[in-house]
Design an enzyme around this catalytic site. Structure first.
Site, PDB file in Angstrom:
ATOM      1  N   HIS A   1       0.829  -1.198   0.000  1.00  0.00           N
ATOM      2  CA  HIS A   1       0.000   0.000   0.000  1.00  0.00           C
ATOM      3  C   HIS A   1       0.871   1.259   0.000  1.00  0.00           C
ATOM      4  O   HIS A   1       2.089   1.200   0.179  1.00  0.00           O
ATOM      5  CB  HIS A   1      -0.936  -0.022   1.197  1.00  0.00           C
ATOM      6  CG  HIS A   1      -2.011  -1.053   1.084  1.00  0.00           C
ATOM      7  ND1 HIS A   1      -3.016  -1.193   2.008  1.00  0.00           N
ATOM      8  CD2 HIS A   1      -2.246  -2.003   0.132  1.00  0.00           C
ATOM      9  CE1 HIS A   1      -3.822  -2.181   1.652  1.00  0.00           C
ATOM     10  NE2 HIS A   1      -3.363  -2.690   0.526  1.00  0.00           N
TER      11      HIS A   1
ATOM     12  N   GLU B   1       1.258   3.687   2.119  1.00  0.00           N
ATOM     13  CA  GLU B   1       2.005   3.976   3.334  1.00  0.00           C
ATOM     14  C   GLU B   1       3.319   3.197   3.385  1.00  0.00           C
ATOM     15  O   GLU B   1       4.374   3.737   3.746  1.00  0.00           O
ATOM     16  CB  GLU B   1       1.167   3.633   4.572  1.00  0.00           C
ATOM     17  CG  GLU B   1      -0.132   4.405   4.678  1.00  0.00           C
ATOM     18  CD  GLU B   1      -1.316   3.653   4.085  1.00  0.00           C
ATOM     19  OE1 GLU B   1      -2.393   3.688   4.698  1.00  0.00           O
ATOM     20  OE2 GLU B   1      -1.152   3.036   3.000  1.00  0.00           O
TER      21      GLU B   1
ATOM     22  N   LEU C   1     -12.611  -1.258 -29.436  1.00  0.00           N
ATOM     23  CA  LEU C   1     -12.885  -1.099 -28.001  1.00  0.00           C
ATOM     24  C   LEU C   1     -11.621  -1.309 -27.171  1.00  0.00           C
ATOM     25  O   LEU C   1     -11.621  -1.960 -26.130  1.00  0.00           O
ATOM     26  CB  LEU C   1     -13.996  -2.050 -27.538  1.00  0.00           C
ATOM     27  CG  LEU C   1     -15.341  -1.911 -28.280  1.00  0.00           C
ATOM     28  CD1 LEU C   1     -16.369  -2.857 -27.672  1.00  0.00           C
ATOM     29  CD2 LEU C   1     -15.847  -0.478 -28.267  1.00  0.00           C
TER      30      LEU C   1
ATOM     31  N   ARG D   1      -6.036   3.441 -27.149  1.00  0.00           N
ATOM     32  CA  ARG D   1      -4.953   3.814 -28.065  1.00  0.00           C
ATOM     33  C   ARG D   1      -4.400   5.171 -27.628  1.00  0.00           C
ATOM     34  O   ARG D   1      -4.978   6.222 -27.905  1.00  0.00           O
ATOM     35  CB  ARG D   1      -5.457   3.856 -29.507  1.00  0.00           C
ATOM     36  CG  ARG D   1      -5.928   2.483 -29.988  1.00  0.00           C
ATOM     37  CD  ARG D   1      -6.343   2.467 -31.434  1.00  0.00           C
ATOM     38  NE  ARG D   1      -7.517   3.280 -31.706  1.00  0.00           N
ATOM     39  CZ  ARG D   1      -8.769   2.911 -31.452  1.00  0.00           C
ATOM     40  NH1 ARG D   1      -9.012   1.733 -30.882  1.00  0.00           N
ATOM     41  NH2 ARG D   1      -9.781   3.698 -31.762  1.00  0.00           N
TER      42      ARG D   1
ATOM     43  N   THR E   1     -28.520  -9.798 -26.912  1.00  0.00           N
ATOM     44  CA  THR E   1     -29.585 -10.705 -26.475  1.00  0.00           C
ATOM     45  C   THR E   1     -29.510 -12.061 -27.141  1.00  0.00           C
ATOM     46  O   THR E   1     -29.534 -13.103 -26.477  1.00  0.00           O
ATOM     47  CB  THR E   1     -30.965 -10.068 -26.758  1.00  0.00           C
ATOM     48  OG1 THR E   1     -31.015  -8.785 -26.135  1.00  0.00           O
ATOM     49  CG2 THR E   1     -32.084 -10.956 -26.215  1.00  0.00           C
TER      50      THR E   1
END
Length: 371
Positions: free
Chosen positions: A52, A54, A206, A209, A226
């Site tokens: 983390h 810290e 998708l 870039r 669907t």
């Protein structure tokens, strides 16, 4: 809060920003260590499962951490997960004071880190630049409280609110600057969601870039389909990308279509159907259950409408090009009635800026009475 505390907490926020888009499902956290009015250590959380902020700041400070103050954007953890508790590292380092930006949003552990440190004789001050610290972790905060991801709605449109030139046809509306900004968004969010019509019409990649950086990463690709109309030869399944493609479909979708798409590398998730389409709330809930904390929704109109109709959008980016398309184009929203003047979704606060010739309107979604 004194002036120096605010100054050093802003430095910690800058550290936290370095982890944006890389730490999910963990928060972005930054820390700086100050001794005798000098910054002696800096650190940020790089990704889930690694030390983390810290701990990284303490390592950077070394022996200079003894008797110093640590500024951290999020309350230090006092529990063991994939890494040991940060409260123990703070005590072991000999730090004398801890200044915290925001408390842990998880109600099961909120306040525990601060209380533990105080019980061990460490001076703790909390709430320094709290709203700024919250702003960099909206996805984490929402996911911690609700299990749902933070939903960002994005669209490029004309001045009259059209997102295509003609129904059923693709074509870019906004300019290069808006496109670069969009790829920057993709680089910081967990998933990118679109409808099957968008994929069939545009055959998009998708992906992210950003040629100016070597740290770009692709979000998880999510398609609502669907009846599994997506072709196994679609670009999103035939490209080099470390990200997966998930398809949400009807439980009754053709089994042979499913088999071909799985063979092409897609991951299929049957989901309940509402109005002939995958239920957007159920999709988002499933994503949240898989530790997806943020989703960028790029359309189309029916999905955008469903987000607002079901009060699911948290943040909006609208890129507006300086021309009109006319009634032959597809409107931004479909299926959104907006019938209640007492709870109109609007952006607040709202930010406007120019991107080349385009105008970007950005804000958080609130529900206020109509003026």
């Amino acid at each position: 809060m004194n002036q120096d505390d605010a100054l050093y907490m802003r430095l910690a926020i800058q550290e936290a920003e370095k982890g944006r888009g890389r730490t999910s499902p963990n928060p972005c956290v930054g820390a700086v260590i100050v001794r005798d009015d000098t910054v002696v250590g800096r650190g940020w959380h790089r990704r889930a499962g690694t030390p983390h902020a810290e701990v990284n700041a303490i390592s950077d400070a070394g022996a200079y951490a003894v008797g110093a103050t640590i500024y951290v954007t999020l309350e230090p953890c006092n529990h063991t997960a994939r890494t040991p508790p940060c409260t123990g590292a703070i005590l072991d380092a000999g730090l004398a004071r801890v200044v915290v930006g925001m408390p842990d949003p998880n109600p099961a552990v909120a306040g525990g880190g601060n209380a533990y440190l105080q019980s061990r004789g460490i001076a703790v001050e909390s709430g320094v630049l709290e709203e700024e610290c919250r702003a960099i972790n909206r996805p984490f905060i929402k996911h911690s409280a609700t299990g749902m991801p933070w939903v960002v709605m994005k669209a490029g449109m004309s001045l009259d609110g059209k997102i295509t030139y003609r129904s059923g046809r693709g074509g870019r509306i906004t300019g290069e600057e808006s496109q670069r900004f969009t790829h920057g968004l993709r680089n910081t969010l967990d998933a990118l969601l679109v409808g099957i019509d968008t994929v069939i019409i545009d055959d998009p990649s998708l992906t992210t870039r950003l040629p100016e950086t070597d740290d770009a990463r692709d979000p998880l690709r999510v398609v609502l389909d669907t009846n599994l109309r997506l072709s196994p030869d679609a670009g999103i399944l035939r490209q080099q990308s470390a990200a997966s493609t998930w398809i949400y479909c009807s439980p009754d979708a053709p089994a042979d279509h499913k088999e071909r798409l799985v063979d092409a590398g897609a991951i299929i998730h049957p989901v309940e159907i509402t109005g002939g389409r995958p239920d957007i709330r159920a999709v988002l809930a499933h994503l949240g259950s898989r530790d997806v904390t943020s989703v960028l929704v790029e359309g189309g109109a029916t999905i955008h409408g469903a987000l607002l109709e079901n009060d699911l959008a948290d943040e909006v980016y609208l890129f507006t090009a300086p021309f009109f398309i006319g009634e032959q184009g597809t409107s931004l929203l479909a299926g959104f009635s907006g019938e209640s003047p007492d709870a109109c979704p609007r952006l607040d606060p709202v930010d406007c800026r120019k991107l080349g010739q385009d105008l970007l309107i950005h804000g958080l979604v609130r529900h206020y009475p109509a003026p």
